[in-house]
Write an enzyme that holds these catalytic residues in place. Structure first.
Site, mmCIF file in Angstrom:
data_model
loop_
_atom_site.group_PDB
_atom_site.id
_atom_site.type_symbol
_atom_site.label_atom_id
_atom_site.label_comp_id
_atom_site.label_asym_id
_atom_site.label_seq_id
_atom_site.Cartn_x
_atom_site.Cartn_y
_atom_site.Cartn_z
ATOM 1 C CG HIS A 1 33.292 24.473 24.029
ATOM 2 N ND1 HIS A 1 34.216 25.105 24.111
ATOM 3 C CD2 HIS A 1 32.974 24.326 22.710
ATOM 4 C CE1 HIS A 1 34.578 26.069 22.982
ATOM 5 N NE2 HIS A 1 33.797 25.311 22.045
ATOM 6 C CD GLU B 1 35.331 26.056 27.186
ATOM 7 O OE1 GLU B 1 35.888 24.909 26.835
ATOM 8 O OE2 GLU B 1 34.480 26.676 26.421
ATOM 9 C CD GLU C 1 31.040 46.743 45.115
ATOM 10 O OE1 GLU C 1 30.996 45.475 45.135
ATOM 11 O OE2 GLU C 1 30.356 47.353 45.974
ATOM 12 C CE LYS D 1 27.110 45.836 45.978
ATOM 13 N NZ LYS D 1 28.105 45.823 46.820
ATOM 14 C CB CYS E 1 24.157 43.224 49.146
ATOM 15 S SG CYS E 1 24.951 43.025 50.869
ATOM 16 C CB CYS F 1 22.385 43.374 53.230
ATOM 17 S SG CYS F 1 22.121 42.374 51.871
ATOM 18 C CE1 TYR G 1 31.610 45.664 49.484
ATOM 19 C CE2 TYR G 1 33.705 45.422 50.892
ATOM 20 C CZ TYR G 1 32.488 45.457 50.709
ATOM 21 O OH TYR G 1 31.527 45.338 52.026
#
Length: 460
Positions: free
Chosen positions: A439, A444, A184, A51, A48, A43, A180
């Site tokens: 909002h 939402e 990515e 990246k 992670c 990681c 992934y």
């Protein structure tokens, strides 16, 4: 009773191994951890963290374009790869140092060597040759990229590990894979100006994700300028003699490129660890088989994280490590619940997902209600090419429990962290509907979707 050098010896100083070692040491036990590279694991060092920095760096291209639509005068931006690369790796070095410091502060001995089993209680450190014994041993060695052994010319390719240290940006790049990591990096380098080709054996990318998410990401790759070739694999890689390579595909295509990258999955890092000498049972690709308490078939040997190939995410490895410390050293057997874990894919736009996909939900529960909204977020409406966003909710018919939520769009990873709490808690669609919208936000939509979506094949 036998005397041991350590109460706990951990192999691997990644996120899981470090957390477990620190917790056990803080309970007053003698603990050491061996790391053959440097503290931080996949990681922090090659996953992670760097990246995400690369995703940030590449994302500015679109932000500069959007800024013009909002009235900002932006001169032609120029990207300096060496400057960014060095800054990124300096931060990685700093974080690795923090891992080492945290181990020391907890009283854990950090050994910068490779550890291999001699028997179920004894390990040999290499290259020193020192042998140590431990009452309890934790395997937390993580995973390593699959390098396509047996493919002609495989040595001419690199993996995601090396992408963070490229001397220069290549003009062209071919990435093998559709998971992934492949997606990515394909978009990262495309946004940095590299001509990127993605080759994947399946029909569309991100196998295992919800089908709508897969289609959105596939289209996003093409929008970013990535050439996507599906339904084929590598036949061989040839050296052109000028620093470039040509990838020969089984569909007959030939792709000359500057750089070839394997992103075809990661395997548990157990090769050469000597698990057979300790009697530890392994599965396909060297996976350490464990029970719900992360215990192997040898009662005093445990494993956490990617080496067990359960849910290969850093936060999961940390949670498994916490449970291990409670189980093995806290007289409190604790198992981690691997269901409904929220996760993100940092494509552009990114993905946030938690719970079951539509296909999984229909297979498990039969009748489900699907709520789906596809719209253009407000932020991009002034720009030349506003992107679409996907919000999708899967609901169990009858109980109305929310089984899964899938989002593709800006801020999806941030949104899904909060939504993950609701799905993990088993909240219902009525409870989502009873929540007042904030909002104007994209999130939402999660509390305003009312119309059920019916697949075309189910419409009468």
């Amino acid at each position: 009773m036998a005397d041991f050098d350590y109460d706990l010896f951990t192999i691997g100083a990644g996120s899981g191994g470090v957390r477990a070692s620190r917790l056990v040491a803080m309970k007053g036990h003698k603990v050491a951890v061996a790391e053959e590279h440097r503290p931080g694991g996949t990681c922090v060092i090659r996953g992670c963290v760097p990246k995400k920095f690369m995703v940030y760096a590449s994302g500015f291209k679109k932000q500069f374009e959007l800024a013009k639509a909002y009235g900002w005068s932006v001169e032609k931006p120029q990207f300096d790869w060496p400057k960014f690369r060095d800054a990124m790796n300096a931060e990685v070095d700093r974080l690795s140092g923090i891992y080492a410091k945290n181990l020391a502060n907890a009283g854990v001995e950090l050994i910068s060597e490779r550890a291999e089993f001699i028997d179920d209680h004894t390990l040999e450190l290499k290259p020193s040759g020192r042998r140590i014994s431990a009452k309890t041993i934790l395997i937390a060695t993580g995973g390593r990229p699959n390098v396509h052994e047996g493919l002609e010319g495989a040595e001419l390719a690199i993996t995601s590990d090396e992408l963070f240290h490229l001397r220069r940006l290549p003009k062209s790049m071919l990435i093998a894979g559709g998971g992934y990591i492949a997606c990515e990096f394909a978009q990262v380098f495309a946004q940095m100006g590299v001509e990127v080709t993605l080759v994947y054996r399946g029909d569309t990318v991100l196998r295992g994700f919800d089908d709508d998410v897969r289609e959105f990401v596939h289209e996003g790759l093409k929008t970013a300028g990535v050439r996507v070739i599906t339904h084929t694999v590598f036949e061989r890689i040839a050296d052109n003699g000028d620093g470039t390579r040509t990838v020969h595909l089984k569909n007959g295509d030939e792709c000359p490129v500057d750089e070839v990258v394997f992103a075809i999955g990661r395997d548990p890092h157990t090769k050469g660890l000597g698990l057979e000498k300790a009697g530890v049972e392994t599965g396909e690709r060297g996976v350490v088989k464990v029970d719900e308490y992360s215990r192997s078939n040898v009662p005093h040997i445990y494993a956490v994280g990617d080496v067990t190939d359960r849910v290969n995410l850093t936060p999961v490895a940390i949670r498994e490590a916490i449970c291990f410390a409670e189980t093995a050293f806290g007289d409190n057997p604790t198992a981690y619940d691997h269901s409904n874990i929220a996760s993100a894919v940092f494509t552009q736009p990114p993905v946030g997902t938690v719970g079951l996909s539509e296909a999984q939900a229909r297979a498990e529960f039969g009748d489900v209600d699907v709520y789906k909204s596809v719209f253009r977020p407000m932020k991009g409406m002034l720009g030349p090419n506003p992107e679409r966003m996907l919000m999708k909710m899967i609901v169990q018919r009858g109980t109305q429990r929310v089984l899964g939520v899938h989002i593709v769009g800006d801020d999806a990873p941030e949104i899904i962290q909060a939504v993950g709490i609701a799905v993990k808690a088993g909240l219902t669609k009525e409870q989502f509907d009873a929540t007042c919208a904030v909002h104007p936000t994209v999130a939402e939509e999660l509390v305003t979707m009312r119309e059920k979506w019916t697949p075309p094949e189910l419409k009468v």
